[in-house]
Design a protein around this motif. Structure first.
Motif, PDB file in Angstrom:
ATOM      1  N   LYS A 192      -2.567  32.524  -3.953  1.00  0.00           N
ATOM      2  CA  LYS A 192      -1.779  31.398  -4.467  1.00  0.00           C
ATOM      3  C   LYS A 192      -1.307  30.493  -3.349  1.00  0.00           C
ATOM      4  CE  LYS A 192      -0.033  33.901  -8.491  1.00  0.00           C
ATOM      5  NZ  LYS A 192       1.146  34.548  -9.066  1.00  0.00           N
ATOM      6  N   SER A 242      -2.349  44.720  -4.327  1.00  0.00           N
ATOM      7  CA  SER A 242      -2.915  43.699  -5.215  1.00  0.00           C
ATOM      8  C   SER A 242      -1.954  42.527  -5.400  1.00  0.00           C
ATOM      9  CB  SER A 242      -3.285  44.300  -6.567  1.00  0.00           C
ATOM     10  OG  SER A 242      -2.134  44.725  -7.261  1.00  0.00           O
ATOM     11  N   ASP A 256      -2.729  38.641  -4.426  1.00  0.00           N
ATOM     12  CA  ASP A 256      -2.526  37.552  -5.381  1.00  0.00           C
ATOM     13  C   ASP A 256      -1.675  36.449  -4.778  1.00  0.00           C
ATOM     14  OD1 ASP A 256      -4.057  38.798  -7.307  1.00  0.00           O
ATOM     15  OD2 ASP A 256      -2.334  39.588  -8.430  1.00  0.00           O
ATOM     16  N   SER A 304      -8.108  35.435  -3.841  1.00  0.00           N
ATOM     17  CA  SER A 304      -7.575  36.800  -3.785  1.00  0.00           C
ATOM     18  C   SER A 304      -8.689  37.830  -3.952  1.00  0.00           C
ATOM     19  CB  SER A 304      -6.464  37.013  -4.809  1.00  0.00           C
ATOM     20  OG  SER A 304      -6.969  37.059  -6.109  1.00  0.00           O
ATOM     21  N   SER A 321      -7.178  32.774  -7.766  1.00  0.00           N
ATOM     22  CA  SER A 321      -7.767  34.036  -8.202  1.00  0.00           C
ATOM     23  C   SER A 321      -9.046  34.340  -7.420  1.00  0.00           C
ATOM     24  CB  SER A 321      -8.072  33.970  -9.701  1.00  0.00           C
ATOM     25  OG  SER A 321      -8.689  35.140 -10.134  1.00  0.00           O
TER      26      SER A 321
END
Length: 98
Positions: A72, A64, A68, A37, A34
């Protein structure tokens, strides 16, 4: 008369230490993903994407999700070391709390 009610602590299952550490590692990695990102977000704000292969509302909507997933994947590949720091802090706080 004897009170037969059970303490809420007795009703809650106690996870094994290995299971607890696995969950902590997963949480630390999700936090790092998180964070990454969010750090990548400004990098894409100034990009101009023009037709025929870019632009429009759809690209803004899906960007977005792309960020993300990039976060990850970066975290899974070793990240920036944030997950390790978060994990060690969670373990330290758990030892202090017991």
């Amino acid at each position: 008369m004897t009170d037969l009610t059970l303490s809420p602590d007795l009703l809650r299952p106690t996870p094994t230490p290995a299971l607890r550490q696995d969950k902590m590692a997963e949480t630390a990695q999700a936090f790092e993903a998180s964070f990454i990102s969010q750090m990548l977000k400004p990098m894409f704000e100034g990009l101009s994407t023009e037709a025929p292969f870019g632009g429009g509302e759809a690209e803004a909507t899906w960007r977005s999700f792309l960020l993300d997933e990039m976060g990850k994947q970066t975290a899974r590949a070793g990240g920036i070391g944030l997950a390790d720091q978060v994990m060690s802090e969670m373990l330290r706080l758990q030892e202090v709390g017991q």
